[in-house]
Design an enzyme around this catalytic site. Structure first.
Site, PDB file in Angstrom:
ATOM      1  N   LYS A 106       0.829  -1.042  -0.016  1.00  0.00           N
ATOM      2  CA  LYS A 106       0.036  -0.042   0.088  1.00  0.00           C
ATOM      3  C   LYS A 106       0.817   1.383   0.142  1.00  0.00           C
ATOM      4  CE  LYS A 106      -1.838   3.147   2.570  1.00  0.00           C
ATOM      5  NZ  LYS A 106      -1.794   4.220   1.566  1.00  0.00           N
ATOM      6  N   GLY A 156       6.527   5.076   7.902  1.00  0.00           N
ATOM      7  CA  GLY A 156       5.699   6.405   8.142  1.00  0.00           C
ATOM      8  C   GLY A 156       6.006   6.974   9.233  1.00  0.00           C
ATOM      9  N   GLU A 207       2.700   8.658  14.369  1.00  0.00           N
ATOM     10  CA  GLU A 207       1.188   8.789  14.768  1.00  0.00           C
ATOM     11  C   GLU A 207       0.662   7.573  14.327  1.00  0.00           C
ATOM     12  OE1 GLU A 207      -0.724  12.161  13.216  1.00  0.00           O
ATOM     13  OE2 GLU A 207      -2.776  11.578  13.751  1.00  0.00           O
ATOM     14  N   GLY A 211       2.101   5.008  12.804  1.00  0.00           N
ATOM     15  CA  GLY A 211       2.778   3.794  13.458  1.00  0.00           C
ATOM     16  C   GLY A 211       2.153   2.893  14.642  1.00  0.00           C
ATOM     17  N   GLU A 241       8.933   1.601  10.898  1.00  0.00           N
ATOM     18  CA  GLU A 241      10.331   2.276  10.533  1.00  0.00           C
ATOM     19  C   GLU A 241       9.542   3.652  10.786  1.00  0.00           C
ATOM     20  OE1 GLU A 241      13.330   1.964  10.060  1.00  0.00           O
ATOM     21  OE2 GLU A 241      13.510  -0.314   9.793  1.00  0.00           O
ATOM     22  N   CYS A 254      13.515  10.615   6.908  1.00  0.00           N
ATOM     23  CA  CYS A 254      13.291  10.339   8.184  1.00  0.00           C
ATOM     24  C   CYS A 254      14.602  10.519   9.045  1.00  0.00           C
ATOM     25  CB  CYS A 254      12.953   8.834   8.301  1.00  0.00           C
ATOM     26  SG  CYS A 254      14.212   7.870   7.368  1.00  0.00           S
ATOM     27  N   GLU A 310       9.156  16.264  14.668  1.00  0.00           N
ATOM     28  CA  GLU A 310       9.559  16.164  13.463  1.00  0.00           C
ATOM     29  C   GLU A 310       9.081  16.915  12.437  1.00  0.00           C
ATOM     30  OE1 GLU A 310       8.447  12.484  11.140  1.00  0.00           O
ATOM     31  OE2 GLU A 310      10.704  12.074  10.547  1.00  0.00           O
TER      32      GLU A 310
HETATM   33  P1  NAD Z   1       2.456   8.506   7.149  1.00  0.00           P
HETATM   34  O1  NAD Z   1       2.498   7.834   8.270  1.00  0.00           O
HETATM   35  O2  NAD Z   1       1.318   9.640   6.791  1.00  0.00           O
HETATM   36  O3  NAD Z   1       1.966   7.651   5.930  1.00  0.00           O
HETATM   37  C1  NAD Z   1       2.481   6.346   5.610  1.00  0.00           C
HETATM   38  C2  NAD Z   1       1.621   5.293   4.745  1.00  0.00           C
HETATM   39  O4  NAD Z   1       0.864   5.190   6.029  1.00  0.00           O
HETATM   40  C3  NAD Z   1       1.013   5.896   3.801  1.00  0.00           C
HETATM   41  O5  NAD Z   1       1.122   4.759   2.901  1.00  0.00           O
HETATM   42  C4  NAD Z   1      -0.338   6.031   4.160  1.00  0.00           C
HETATM   43  O6  NAD Z   1      -1.159   6.083   3.222  1.00  0.00           O
HETATM   44  C5  NAD Z   1      -0.465   5.205   5.419  1.00  0.00           C
HETATM   45  N1  NAD Z   1      -1.594   5.276   6.287  1.00  0.00           N
HETATM   46  C6  NAD Z   1      -1.875   6.322   6.710  1.00  0.00           C
HETATM   47  N2  NAD Z   1      -2.900   6.185   7.611  1.00  0.00           N
HETATM   48  C7  NAD Z   1      -3.144   4.809   7.880  1.00  0.00           C
HETATM   49  C8  NAD Z   1      -3.766   3.981   8.696  1.00  0.00           C
HETATM   50  N3  NAD Z   1      -4.666   4.328   9.585  1.00  0.00           N
HETATM   51  N4  NAD Z   1      -3.506   2.503   8.459  1.00  0.00           N
HETATM   52  C9  NAD Z   1      -2.609   2.121   7.699  1.00  0.00           C
HETATM   53  N5  NAD Z   1      -1.985   2.977   6.862  1.00  0.00           N
HETATM   54  C10 NAD Z   1      -2.061   4.241   7.052  1.00  0.00           C
HETATM   55  O7  NAD Z   1       3.612   9.080   6.834  1.00  0.00           O
HETATM   56  P2  NAD Z   1       4.206   9.846   5.431  1.00  0.00           P
HETATM   57  O8  NAD Z   1       3.873  11.513   5.656  1.00  0.00           O
HETATM   58  O9  NAD Z   1       3.779   9.330   4.105  1.00  0.00           O
HETATM   59  O10 NAD Z   1       5.826   9.763   5.525  1.00  0.00           O
HETATM   60  C11 NAD Z   1       6.517  10.674   6.476  1.00  0.00           C
HETATM   61  C12 NAD Z   1       6.953   9.745   7.653  1.00  0.00           C
HETATM   62  O11 NAD Z   1       7.481   8.593   7.317  1.00  0.00           O
HETATM   63  C13 NAD Z   1       7.898  10.572   8.512  1.00  0.00           C
HETATM   64  O12 NAD Z   1       7.701  10.672   9.923  1.00  0.00           O
HETATM   65  C14 NAD Z   1       9.136   9.813   8.230  1.00  0.00           C
HETATM   66  O13 NAD Z   1      10.148  10.030   9.227  1.00  0.00           O
HETATM   67  C15 NAD Z   1       8.752   8.625   8.120  1.00  0.00           C
HETATM   68  N6  NAD Z   1       9.697   7.711   7.369  1.00  0.00           N
HETATM   69  C16 NAD Z   1      10.435   6.871   8.173  1.00  0.00           C
HETATM   70  C17 NAD Z   1      11.375   6.070   7.434  1.00  0.00           C
HETATM   71  C18 NAD Z   1      12.348   5.162   8.289  1.00  0.00           C
HETATM   72  O14 NAD Z   1      13.044   4.288   7.658  1.00  0.00           O
HETATM   73  N7  NAD Z   1      12.238   5.372   9.651  1.00  0.00           N
HETATM   74  C19 NAD Z   1      11.765   6.095   6.167  1.00  0.00           C
HETATM   75  C20 NAD Z   1      10.942   7.033   5.417  1.00  0.00           C
HETATM   76  C21 NAD Z   1       9.901   7.927   6.033  1.00  0.00           C
END
Ligand code: NAD
Length: 482
Positions: free
Chosen positions: A174, A227, A230, A232, A249, A283, A384
């Site tokens: 997804k 992601g 919140e 996660g 992650e 990230c 962040e």
């Molecule tokens: P996000 O948490 O908004 O979204 C991540 C994914 O989760 C997307 O595919 C989104 O559609 C999905 N999602 C959203 N709500 C959901 C739910 N209720 N249930 C299941 N899936 C859901 O994050 P983002 O804005 O896409 O990415 C930025 C974040 O990702 C930042 O916090 C960044 O630090 C983190 N990130 C971490 C790493 C790492 O390796 N640690 C790498 C890249 C990005």
């Protein structure tokens, strides 16, 4: 043309016919429409992945050699199509084309790397005495849901798909809703490489519409999520209901420590790259720059000079050195943090210029921004921001640097700039972070390891650790006396 979902080896519209638009962040223009799934599509995709795992052709009884052959072929196709993929990634996400090319190249390498592992996953036989034999074997964990963010769409997806398929898992990807396109290309590539139907599925759509259905589905065994904290945390709670395996992650607020005995020009440039690279949408961005007091003023000057040299623009333009942020919503969020920084009493020492060419006026640009005299308790040092905003904090000595660096809910990454090897290692050991770079920032070789301490995550990706997260370990006990 509407980009469709990929379920059970077929390209298909969403069950409820819903579509979304994906935009070019450099201009705000629509690139294309794409099918957005609903819980009914989740059921279809899980059923396909479940069947391909339980009855084959993938799963515990599949041939490691055949899995390897397909993954190697996928890498070859990715390299063949790298320009097309990189252009698509740049248009969908906004990042520089040259960086997108690097992402594709590293993604192809991940497929090769994990293809090599398929034939090397071995168990062990611990000695348990003369009357029995204990066989410890490794098996794929089952159906894996892979949820990815928008900042490195193809790289984050490959980081999960390659080890999942190598381990013998089947998968449903997804992607993040602002960047759906290259994930669909990955399905096309895997199909061309000969991956059988049902083994890999792509469900685009918003997290709010299909997230819960994916995470709570009884047919799913494992969630691998990258992601925000919140989301996660929400997924971890939901997954716990049925004890699904999770890898998380998450975000960071990574410290970048500059000591006065470093090679200073490299340290200043590295510190700036650490936060301004990929528009700060990283990230592990070194968003808190901790600088020893004796070099504080010259560091601010040098990092401001670097920021002033950045040219904002369309990632497809070879002159551009910083692209737009991914969406208007995210740009607004980052701008809000800049306002919070100004109101909190931090000293704004640098704010770059917006692009002025007419075709970019609709783009989601935020210029590089540097705050000095930041107190580590300020919001801009604790939360962040995920944009090109540097918070500079002075420190007096090693102990104070370590204490400020560790004073965060996050623990993803850190950089230490010094030429004193003893100091570098002592500080690296004391930092509570999943990766510490000494005299560098941001490299993440696929053969090594990635993952966070504290609220930056659970579990590890890349290298053998990434593969392990898609495996279960079984003990078969053989009675030798009967
Ligand atoms: P996000 O948490 O908004 O979204 C991540 C994914 O989760 C997307 O595919 C989104 O559609 C999905 N999602 C959203 N709500 C959901 C739910 N209720 N249930 C299941 N899936 C859901 O994050 P983002 O804005 O896409 O990415 C930025 C974040 O990702 C930042 O916090 C960044 O630090 C983190 N990130 C971490 C790493 C790492 O390796 N640690 C790498 C890249 C990005």
């Amino acid at each position: 043309m509407t980009a469709q979902l990929y379920i059970d080896g077929s390209w298909t519209d969403a069950a409820q016919g819903r579509t979304l638009e994906t935009l070019n962040p450099a201009t705000g223009e629509v690139i294309t429409e794409y099918a957005a799934g609903s819980p009914a599509d989740v059921d279809r995709a899980v059923a396909a992945a479940r069947k391909a795992f339980d009855e084959g052709p993938w799963g515990p009884d599949s041939s490691p050699r055949e899995r390897a052959t397909i993954l190697f072929r996928a890498a070859e196709i990715m390299r063949r199509d790298k320009e097309k993929l990189a252009e698509m990634e740049t248009r969908d996400n906004g990042k520089l084309y040259s960086d997108a090319l690097e992402d594709i190249s590293e993604s192809a390498f991940m497929f090769e790397y994990y293809a090599g592992w398929t034939t090397k996953v071995a168990g062990s036989i611990p000695p348990v005495g003369p009357e029995a034999m204990s066989l410890i074997i490794k098996e794929p964990v089952g159906v894996a849901v892979l949820i990815t963010p928008w900042n490195y769409p193809v790289l984050m997806a490959s980081q999960k798909i390659a080890p999942a398929l190598a381990a013998g898992c089947t998968a449903i990807l997804k992607p993040a809703s602002p960047t759906p396109l290259t994930s669909l290309e990955l399905a096309r590539i895997l199909e061309e490489a000969g991956l059988p139907a049902g083994v890999f599925n792509v469900l685009n759509g918003t997290g709010s519409s299909i997230g819960d259905a994916l995470v709570t589905h009884p047919g799913v065994d494992k969630i691998s999520f990258t992601g925000s904290d919140e989301v996660g945390k929400r997924i971890t709670k939901l997954a716990a209901e049925s004890m699904k395996r999770v890898t998380m992650e998450l975000g960071g607020k990574s410290p970048n420590l500059v000591f006065s005995d470093a090679t200073l020009d490299e340290a200043y440039e590295g510190s700036a790259v650490g936060i301004f690279y990929n528009q700060g949408e990283v990230c592990s961005a070194g968003s808190r720059v901790l600088v020893e007091r004796s070099i504080y003023d010259e560091a601010l000057e040098a990092m401001s000079r670097y920021a002033a040299g950045l040219k904002l623009g369309d990632g497809m333009d070879p002159e551009t050195t910083m692209g737009p942020l991914v969406t208007a919503e995210h740009r607004d969020r980052v701008q809000k943090y800049i306002e919070i920084g100004k109101e909190s009493g931090a000293r704004l020492v640098f704010e770059g210029d917006m692009p002025t060419t007419p075709d970019l006026l609709g783009g989601y640009f935020v210029p590089p921004t540097i705050f000095a005299d930041v107190d580590n308790q300020m919001t801009i040092a604790q939360e962040e921001i995920f944009g090109p905003v540097m918070a500079v904090i002075p420190f007096a000595d090693v102990d104070e640097a370590i204490s400020i660096a560790n004073d965060s809910i996050f623990g993803l990454a850190a950089s230490v700039w010094t030429n004193d090897i003893t100091k570098a290692l002592k500080v690296s050991k004391a930092l509570r972070a999943g990766i510490v770079w000494i005299n560098d920032t941001q490299p993440a070789p696929s053969e090594a390891m990635w993952g966070g301490y504290k609220q930056s995550g659970v579990g590890r990706e890349l290298g053998p650790w990434g593969l392990e997260s898609f495996l279960e370990t079984k003990h078969i006990y053989v009675n030798l006396e009967g």
